[in-house]
Design a protein around this motif. Structure first.
Motif, PDB file in Angstrom:
ATOM      1  N   ASP A 146       0.478  -1.232  -0.053  1.00 28.50           N
ATOM      2  CA  ASP A 146      -0.089  -0.129   0.020  1.00 28.50           C
ATOM      3  C   ASP A 146       0.897   1.346  -0.088  1.00 28.50           C
ATOM      4  OD1 ASP A 146      -2.505  -1.505   0.193  1.00 28.50           O
ATOM      5  OD2 ASP A 146      -2.008  -1.828   2.229  1.00 28.50           O
ATOM      6  N   LEU A 165      -3.677   4.447   2.744  1.00 26.71           N
ATOM      7  CA  LEU A 165      -4.067   3.277   3.269  1.00 26.71           C
ATOM      8  C   LEU A 165      -3.274   2.958   4.487  1.00 26.71           C
ATOM      9  CD1 LEU A 165      -5.845   1.044   0.723  1.00 26.71           C
ATOM     10  CD2 LEU A 165      -6.719   1.494   2.738  1.00 26.71           C
ATOM     11  N   ARG A 166      -2.138   3.008   4.515  1.00 29.89           N
ATOM     12  CA  ARG A 166      -1.156   2.617   5.443  1.00 29.89           C
ATOM     13  C   ARG A 166       0.014   3.792   5.817  1.00 29.89           C
ATOM     14  NH1 ARG A 166      -0.499  -2.533   7.026  1.00 29.89           N
ATOM     15  NH2 ARG A 166      -1.606  -3.221   5.068  1.00 29.89           N
ATOM     16  N   LYS A 222      -7.690   8.121  14.369  1.00 35.73           N
ATOM     17  CA  LYS A 222      -8.617   7.101  14.602  1.00 35.73           C
ATOM     18  C   LYS A 222      -9.527   7.417  16.053  1.00 35.73           C
ATOM     19  CE  LYS A 222      -6.787   3.065  15.345  1.00 35.73           C
ATOM     20  NZ  LYS A 222      -7.299   2.384  16.956  1.00 35.73           N
ATOM     21  N   GLU A 266     -14.651  -4.627   7.143  1.00 34.56           N
ATOM     22  CA  GLU A 266     -13.948  -4.206   5.975  1.00 34.56           C
ATOM     23  C   GLU A 266     -14.920  -3.500   5.116  1.00 34.56           C
ATOM     24  OE1 GLU A 266     -11.086  -8.453   5.723  1.00 34.56           O
ATOM     25  OE2 GLU A 266     -12.714  -8.055   4.449  1.00 34.56           O
ATOM     26  N   ARG A 320     -11.498  -3.468   2.354  1.00 36.63           N
ATOM     27  CA  ARG A 320     -10.514  -3.238   3.024  1.00 36.63           C
ATOM     28  C   ARG A 320     -10.491  -2.996   4.545  1.00 36.63           C
ATOM     29  NH1 ARG A 320      -5.608  -2.388   0.504  1.00 36.63           N
ATOM     30  NH2 ARG A 320      -4.572  -2.901   2.452  1.00 36.63           N
ATOM     31  N   ILE A 350     -11.457  -1.404   8.180  1.00 39.95           N
ATOM     32  CA  ILE A 350     -11.705  -0.061   8.511  1.00 39.95           C
ATOM     33  C   ILE A 350     -11.825  -0.231   9.979  1.00 39.95           C
ATOM     34  CG2 ILE A 350     -14.221  -0.099   8.385  1.00 39.95           C
ATOM     35  CD1 ILE A 350     -13.845   2.942   7.290  1.00 39.95           C
ATOM     36  N   ARG A 373      -9.269   6.181   6.906  1.00 37.20           N
ATOM     37  CA  ARG A 373     -10.082   4.902   5.894  1.00 37.20           C
ATOM     38  C   ARG A 373     -11.206   5.182   5.819  1.00 37.20           C
ATOM     39  NH1 ARG A 373      -6.810  -0.871   6.159  1.00 37.20           N
ATOM     40  NH2 ARG A 373      -4.633  -0.187   6.107  1.00 37.20           N
ATOM     41  N   ILE A 426     -11.040   7.718   2.832  1.00 34.54           N
ATOM     42  CA  ILE A 426     -10.784   7.063   1.791  1.00 34.54           C
ATOM     43  C   ILE A 426     -12.366   6.497   1.146  1.00 34.54           C
ATOM     44  CG2 ILE A 426      -9.936   5.034   0.567  1.00 34.54           C
ATOM     45  CD1 ILE A 426      -7.420   5.618   2.605  1.00 34.54           C
TER      46      ILE A 426
END
Length: 436
Positions: free
Chosen positions: A279, A284-285, A291, A346, A356, A358, A399, A402
């Protein structure tokens, strides 16, 4: 951390749990270490008891005016006193070896966790289609860069790879997502908002099991100098789970206080030491991300139900944003080190045409509590017992950004703002792409 007494009582069950994790049996080696610890402690205690008894005999000999015997006894007491530090050190060293061995062993899985070697062994639990799953679309970094609101080159000049600069309405959208999640969890799900420190001590990182095993994944901050002798290391938190869970470290709670539920919106910092080549494009990373974390402290009887409740709380974020997702029960080979059972949520990303992660919601049993010495006093019965701890993402803000960008993208390059975020966006309904 595991309880050596429980391992001694049910060694086969302990080894079976490790086998499901892909590990060899360890109970014989651990029991041998505990036997050595007990022997060292017994030797130190026996020497102390002998010394105490001889000291009394010295008094009796002196009272009887038996100077020869008194002198002999005093010489023996002196010898035992000289030997005491070595015996105590041997006992401490034996205890340290046992604790180090226990601290390096992952939690054992619950009986209903699917057995598997890696993510291919995960099992779907349920899914939510939301507004539907777009089968194609541009990736978030293509949308953000084209709009001039997402800048990886500027971030690289400032900090290196795996950082991003968000601008304008995209920066506001990220802020709106975090505030929306916090408000949801505090007003509808019963979590108490906490603003915790972002720098924590070694023992706090040990309590939630980031240390010592995952030291390379952490960022350390040394005060005023790169010289470790300059002062104690502080660690940048990899997740708010670390300070939130440790709020009950070294505490004895009343059962009536439980469950405790905490939430926090914080920056998180991860070295991503094992993610080379993964990624590398986009958000993403990242080494730094935002968070919303959920943490619960419960009795053993409450923890399974609390796990399901936490999952529903995290799912509510995606449902209100109308984002398609699925929930996966992680298999034994894909669970985190401290987890007994984990659900991953995900979210669907049409730019990648895949789901992906989350959010990850885990129940840890008393594994972290033993490392933190966090206990409670039951209403019935005597003594104190370890609490159970749970943690989950409620959810990863970057995320979520995104997912919103990719699922709400429009052909003209704009992104529609989800209705749940309208109160946080000052009336803005679309994040516009480049003007023609």
């Amino acid at each position: 951390m595991h309880d050596i007494r429980a391992i001694r009582e049910t060694p086969q069950a302990f080894d079976e749990g490790l086998r499901k994790r892909g590990l060899e049996p360890l109970s014989p080696a651990l029991i041998a270490l505990d036997d050595a610890r007990k022997a060292a402690v017994s030797a130190a205690q026996a020497a102390q008891e002998r010394r105490n008894a001889l000291s009394k005999e010295v008094g009796a000999a002196k009272k009887a005016k038996d100077e020869a015997r008194a002198q002999a006894l005093m010489a023996e007491v002196a010898r035992l006193k000289d030997e005491a530090p070595a015996l105590d050190a041997a006992a401490d060293e034996a205890g340290r070896r046992l604790n180090e061995a226990l601290a390096a062993i992952p939690n054992t899985p619950k009986a209903d966790v699917p057995v598997g070697a890696d993510e291919h062994g995960n099992v779907e639990y349920r899914r939510f289609e939301g507004r539907g799953r777009p089968e194609s679309g541009r990736q978030h970094f293509e949308i953000g860069e084209a709009a001039g609101l997402m800048d990886f080159e500027a971030a690289a000049k400032l900090s290196g790879s795996r950082f991003v600069v968000l601008k304008g309405h995209l920066a506001r959208l990220e802020r709106a997502l975090g505030q929306f999640m916090l408000d949801l969890h505090t007003t509808e799900h019963g979590y108490t908002e906490v603003a915790p420190p972002l720098l924590v001590r070694d023992e706090v990182m040990f309590g939630t099991a980031q240390l010592p095993k995952f030291r390379e994944d952490q960022f350390a901050a040394l005060p005023g100098s790169l010289d470790p002798q300059a002062g104690p290391t502080r660690w940048l938190i990899p997740t708010a789970e670390v300070p939130l869970t440790n709020l009950v470290r070294e505490a004895i709670l009343a059962e009536d206080e439980l469950p405790l539920r905490f939430t926090a919106l914080t920056p998180c910092f991860r070295a991503e030491a094992g993610a080379a080549g993964r990624d590398t494009r986009g958000m993403l990373r990242q080494h730094q991300f935002t968070k919303v974390e959920l943490v619960s402290i419960t009795t053993p009887e409450q923890s399974a139900e609390e796990h399901e409740r936490m999952l529903v709380s995290a799912e509510a974020v995606l449902k209100k944003l109308d984002l398609p997702y699925r929930v996966m029960t992680l298999c034994t080979g894909d669970m985190g080190f401290a987890s007994q059972k984990t659900y991953d949520i995900e979210v669907w990303l049409p730019g990648q045409q895949t789901y992906r992660e989350i959010s990850s919601c885990s129940v840890c049993g008393d594994f972290q509590a033993r490392r933190m010495e966090a206990r409670f006093r039951p209403r019935e019965g005597k003594g104190v017992v370890p609490v159970h701890t749970l943690n989950g993402s409620g959810v990863a803000v970057g995320r979520a950004l995104i997912a919103v960008m990719e699922n709400y993208q429009n052909p003209d390059g704009s992104v529609t703002v989800p209705s749940a975020l309208a109160p946080y966006m000052g009336g803005l309904t679309r994040i516009e792409g480049p003007k023609s």
